[in-house]
Design a protein around this motif. Sequence first.
Motif, PDB file in Angstrom:
ATOM      1  N   LEU A  20       0.829  -1.207   0.000  1.00 26.64           N
ATOM      2  CA  LEU A  20       0.000   0.000   0.000  1.00 26.64           C
ATOM      3  C   LEU A  20       0.863   1.256   0.000  1.00 26.64           C
ATOM      4  O   LEU A  20       0.499   2.265  -0.613  1.00 26.64           O
ATOM      5  CB  LEU A  20      -0.934  -0.007   1.199  1.00 26.64           C
ATOM      6  CG  LEU A  20      -2.017  -1.098   1.194  1.00 26.64           C
ATOM      7  CD1 LEU A  20      -2.791  -1.087   2.510  1.00 26.64           C
ATOM      8  CD2 LEU A  20      -2.974  -0.907   0.009  1.00 26.64           C
ATOM      9  N   ARG A  21       2.001   1.199   0.670  1.00 23.73           N
ATOM     10  CA  ARG A  21       2.871   2.373   0.691  1.00 23.73           C
ATOM     11  C   ARG A  21       3.459   2.637  -0.699  1.00 23.73           C
ATOM     12  O   ARG A  21       3.611   3.779  -1.122  1.00 23.73           O
ATOM     13  CB  ARG A  21       3.997   2.178   1.707  1.00 23.73           C
ATOM     14  CG  ARG A  21       4.799   3.451   1.970  1.00 23.73           C
ATOM     15  CD  ARG A  21       5.759   3.280   3.117  1.00 23.73           C
ATOM     16  NE  ARG A  21       5.108   2.940   4.362  1.00 23.73           N
ATOM     17  CZ  ARG A  21       4.439   3.778   5.129  1.00 23.73           C
ATOM     18  NH1 ARG A  21       4.289   5.032   4.750  1.00 23.73           N
ATOM     19  NH2 ARG A  21       3.892   3.381   6.255  1.00 23.73           N
ATOM     20  N   ARG A  28      -9.496  -4.226  -1.811  1.00 23.44           N
ATOM     21  CA  ARG A  28      -9.139  -5.337  -0.933  1.00 23.44           C
ATOM     22  C   ARG A  28      -9.034  -6.656  -1.700  1.00 23.44           C
ATOM     23  O   ARG A  28      -8.114  -7.448  -1.472  1.00 23.44           O
ATOM     24  CB  ARG A  28     -10.178  -5.455   0.188  1.00 23.44           C
ATOM     25  CG  ARG A  28      -9.725  -6.283   1.385  1.00 23.44           C
ATOM     26  CD  ARG A  28     -10.827  -6.346   2.427  1.00 23.44           C
ATOM     27  NE  ARG A  28     -11.092  -5.050   3.008  1.00 23.44           N
ATOM     28  CZ  ARG A  28     -10.505  -4.586   4.113  1.00 23.44           C
ATOM     29  NH1 ARG A  28      -9.590  -5.324   4.721  1.00 23.44           N
ATOM     30  NH2 ARG A  28     -10.828  -3.405   4.607  1.00 23.44           N
ATOM     31  N   VAL A  29      -9.939  -6.894  -2.646  1.00 14.57           N
ATOM     32  CA  VAL A  29      -9.917  -8.136  -3.404  1.00 14.57           C
ATOM     33  C   VAL A  29      -8.659  -8.222  -4.272  1.00 14.57           C
ATOM     34  O   VAL A  29      -8.038  -9.286  -4.389  1.00 14.57           O
ATOM     35  CB  VAL A  29     -11.190  -8.287  -4.265  1.00 14.57           C
ATOM     36  CG1 VAL A  29     -11.297  -7.166  -5.301  1.00 14.57           C
ATOM     37  CG2 VAL A  29     -11.228  -9.648  -4.936  1.00 14.57           C
ATOM     38  N   HIS A  30      -8.265  -7.095  -4.861  1.00 17.85           N
ATOM     39  CA  HIS A  30      -7.061  -7.083  -5.684  1.00 17.85           C
ATOM     40  C   HIS A  30      -5.811  -7.232  -4.818  1.00 17.85           C
ATOM     41  O   HIS A  30      -4.837  -7.874  -5.224  1.00 17.85           O
ATOM     42  CB  HIS A  30      -6.992  -5.788  -6.497  1.00 17.85           C
ATOM     43  CG  HIS A  30      -8.102  -5.644  -7.488  1.00 17.85           C
ATOM     44  ND1 HIS A  30      -8.627  -4.431  -7.863  1.00 17.85           N
ATOM     45  CD2 HIS A  30      -8.811  -6.583  -8.185  1.00 17.85           C
ATOM     46  CE1 HIS A  30      -9.592  -4.612  -8.741  1.00 17.85           C
ATOM     47  NE2 HIS A  30      -9.729  -5.918  -8.949  1.00 17.85           N
ATOM     48  N   LEU A  31      -5.841  -6.646  -3.627  1.00 20.77           N
ATOM     49  CA  LEU A  31      -4.710  -6.762  -2.702  1.00 20.77           C
ATOM     50  C   LEU A  31      -4.514  -8.218  -2.302  1.00 20.77           C
ATOM     51  O   LEU A  31      -3.383  -8.732  -2.290  1.00 20.77           O
ATOM     52  CB  LEU A  31      -4.973  -5.890  -1.473  1.00 20.77           C
ATOM     53  CG  LEU A  31      -3.845  -5.730  -0.458  1.00 20.77           C
ATOM     54  CD1 LEU A  31      -2.616  -5.105  -1.106  1.00 20.77           C
ATOM     55  CD2 LEU A  31      -4.322  -4.858   0.712  1.00 20.77           C
ATOM     56  N   ILE A  37      -3.059 -13.850  -0.466  1.00 17.22           N
ATOM     57  CA  ILE A  37      -3.588 -14.001   0.892  1.00 17.22           C
ATOM     58  C   ILE A  37      -5.091 -14.187   0.809  1.00 17.22           C
ATOM     59  O   ILE A  37      -5.785 -13.473   0.075  1.00 17.22           O
ATOM     60  CB  ILE A  37      -3.258 -12.761   1.747  1.00 17.22           C
ATOM     61  CG1 ILE A  37      -1.737 -12.564   1.833  1.00 17.22           C
ATOM     62  CG2 ILE A  37      -3.836 -12.890   3.143  1.00 17.22           C
ATOM     63  CD1 ILE A  37      -1.328 -11.283   2.541  1.00 17.22           C
ATOM     64  N   ASN A  38      -5.611 -15.127   1.566  1.00 13.82           N
ATOM     65  CA  ASN A  38      -7.053 -15.343   1.623  1.00 13.82           C
ATOM     66  C   ASN A  38      -7.746 -14.049   2.075  1.00 13.82           C
ATOM     67  O   ASN A  38      -7.306 -13.415   3.033  1.00 13.82           O
ATOM     68  CB  ASN A  38      -7.349 -16.477   2.610  1.00 13.82           C
ATOM     69  CG  ASN A  38      -8.833 -16.738   2.744  1.00 13.82           C
ATOM     70  OD1 ASN A  38      -9.516 -16.048   3.489  1.00 13.82           O
ATOM     71  ND2 ASN A  38      -9.322 -17.743   2.037  1.00 13.82           N
ATOM     72  N   PRO A  39      -8.845 -13.641   1.391  1.00  6.05           N
ATOM     73  CA  PRO A  39      -9.510 -12.381   1.746  1.00  6.05           C
ATOM     74  C   PRO A  39      -9.915 -12.294   3.210  1.00  6.05           C
ATOM     75  O   PRO A  39      -9.776 -11.231   3.838  1.00  6.05           O
ATOM     76  CB  PRO A  39     -10.734 -12.365   0.824  1.00  6.05           C
ATOM     77  CG  PRO A  39     -10.310 -13.164  -0.368  1.00  6.05           C
ATOM     78  CD  PRO A  39      -9.445 -14.250   0.180  1.00  6.05           C
ATOM     79  N   THR A  65     -16.431  -1.899  -5.289  1.00  4.32           N
ATOM     80  CA  THR A  65     -15.052  -2.202  -4.908  1.00  4.32           C
ATOM     81  C   THR A  65     -14.498  -1.028  -4.119  1.00  4.32           C
ATOM     82  O   THR A  65     -14.340   0.067  -4.656  1.00  4.32           O
ATOM     83  CB  THR A  65     -14.193  -2.450  -6.157  1.00  4.32           C
ATOM     84  OG1 THR A  65     -14.737  -3.549  -6.877  1.00  4.32           O
ATOM     85  CG2 THR A  65     -12.757  -2.761  -5.773  1.00  4.32           C
ATOM     86  N   ILE A  66     -14.219  -1.253  -2.833  1.00  5.19           N
ATOM     87  CA  ILE A  66     -13.767  -0.178  -1.951  1.00  5.19           C
ATOM     88  C   ILE A  66     -12.262  -0.330  -1.722  1.00  5.19           C
ATOM     89  O   ILE A  66     -11.816  -1.354  -1.196  1.00  5.19           O
ATOM     90  CB  ILE A  66     -14.510  -0.204  -0.609  1.00  5.19           C
ATOM     91  CG1 ILE A  66     -16.014  -0.048  -0.848  1.00  5.19           C
ATOM     92  CG2 ILE A  66     -13.986   0.876   0.326  1.00  5.19           C
ATOM     93  CD1 ILE A  66     -16.840  -0.183   0.404  1.00  5.19           C
ATOM     94  N   PRO A  67     -11.471   0.655  -2.109  1.00  9.62           N
ATOM     95  CA  PRO A  67     -10.029   0.555  -1.885  1.00  9.62           C
ATOM     96  C   PRO A  67      -9.687   0.744  -0.406  1.00  9.62           C
ATOM     97  O   PRO A  67     -10.422   1.385   0.347  1.00  9.62           O
ATOM     98  CB  PRO A  67      -9.462   1.689  -2.732  1.00  9.62           C
ATOM     99  CG  PRO A  67     -10.576   2.679  -2.847  1.00  9.62           C
ATOM    100  CD  PRO A  67     -11.847   1.874  -2.826  1.00  9.62           C
ATOM    101  N   VAL A  68      -8.569   0.164  -0.019  1.00  5.91           N
ATOM    102  CA  VAL A  68      -8.069   0.357   1.342  1.00  5.91           C
ATOM    103  C   VAL A  68      -6.706   1.033   1.262  1.00  5.91           C
ATOM    104  O   VAL A  68      -6.004   0.954   0.258  1.00  5.91           O
ATOM    105  CB  VAL A  68      -7.952  -0.979   2.111  1.00  5.91           C
ATOM    106  CG1 VAL A  68      -9.314  -1.616   2.300  1.00  5.91           C
ATOM    107  CG2 VAL A  68      -6.997  -1.939   1.403  1.00  5.91           C
TER     108      VAL A  68
END
Length: 371
Positions: A20-21, A28-31, A37-39, A65-68
């Motif tokens: 993220l940095r 979150r799904v793309h991350l 890593i399992n969601p 889709t909400i970004p974090v």
Amino acid sequence: MSSPTRLILSEAQRRVVQHLRIHGPTARVHLAQTLGINPATLTRITQQLVEDIPTNSETGRGRPTIPVAIAGDGGWSVGATVHPGWLELVAIDFRGEILFEDTLPFTQNDPRVFARTVEARLRTLVAQRSFMRGRFLGLGVAVAGYAIDGDRNRRAVVDWIAPWDNIPLREVLGDVLGMPVWIENDAAAAALAEFYRPEIIRQHRSILVFFLGHGVGGGLIAERDLFSGEFHNAGEVGRLFPGSEPRPSGVDLLETLRRAGADVASLADLHGLLDPYRAVFDTWIARAAKQLTAATHSGVAWLDPGAVVISGALPQSVLDRLAAQVTEHCNRLFSGLRAPTPQIYASRLGSKAVVLGAALAPLHDVLESRR
């Protein structure tokens, strides 16, 4: 003030925060897909470390889709450094964003007095700011001096802080403050601050930084980590420019101006002299740029950095011109090479790079696997 907390992240947590940095807010799904890593696991391990970023965009059918992004309240740290006549503090949140900056007169050179002054000022500031009651990671202190006998906490320092010389600084300051303390060379701290600038960290893994203040120093970031070397003195480029000879430093510029008749006491006075002493600045910049070009050429050959940053306590226009002239010289030196060559930047942080880098030291340590 809240008690310091040693924040230890798992490898998966470090990967999330670093991603993220470097890449900025991510769905979150793309991350989860990118990091493997399992969601559900991602949600569990990133509590207090990331936060949702509100968005009004429509994504069609299903849930939006909400970004974090990194959560600022994941923790905070403080940087401190002392200058001739004043002390500088800065606090940053877990994103690396500045919460407050503070300066106060300080004429003592005893490190214990420095520590007591920092503690008293922090207590006052914390009492005034409710957002600073979260997890406190520690204090980074930037020191003008190189490491002795391979011990980063013992420094051969400049004359005006002579009582700091060759003593266990982390223990001396930590005993007074009652908190974790990171000791770093001032130019190395500046390198850390320059690397964390979004335009740098999102494009480059390795950078070479020159910090031009009262002296001339350097710092190296290699594969996104601060490289200190075998004896914790990597980047001591001042050795290339003996103080008995002309060198690309702030003190040298001050002396050059005085010889030309300027009444100048400190680097803070330089802005007012740019026009009346334009010819003096022109000559000094041309000479300093050639010296920095030689150091850059060597550094590029050995380190292969993605970027070179000219940083320091000099006026922005001076840094800009130095970077432009070093770029011009290096373009000639690198002509004919088919290998990529680094971009050369002028810093936008100025002298603040040192104290900001000191504040980043505890945060950077959390995000690295070194223990």
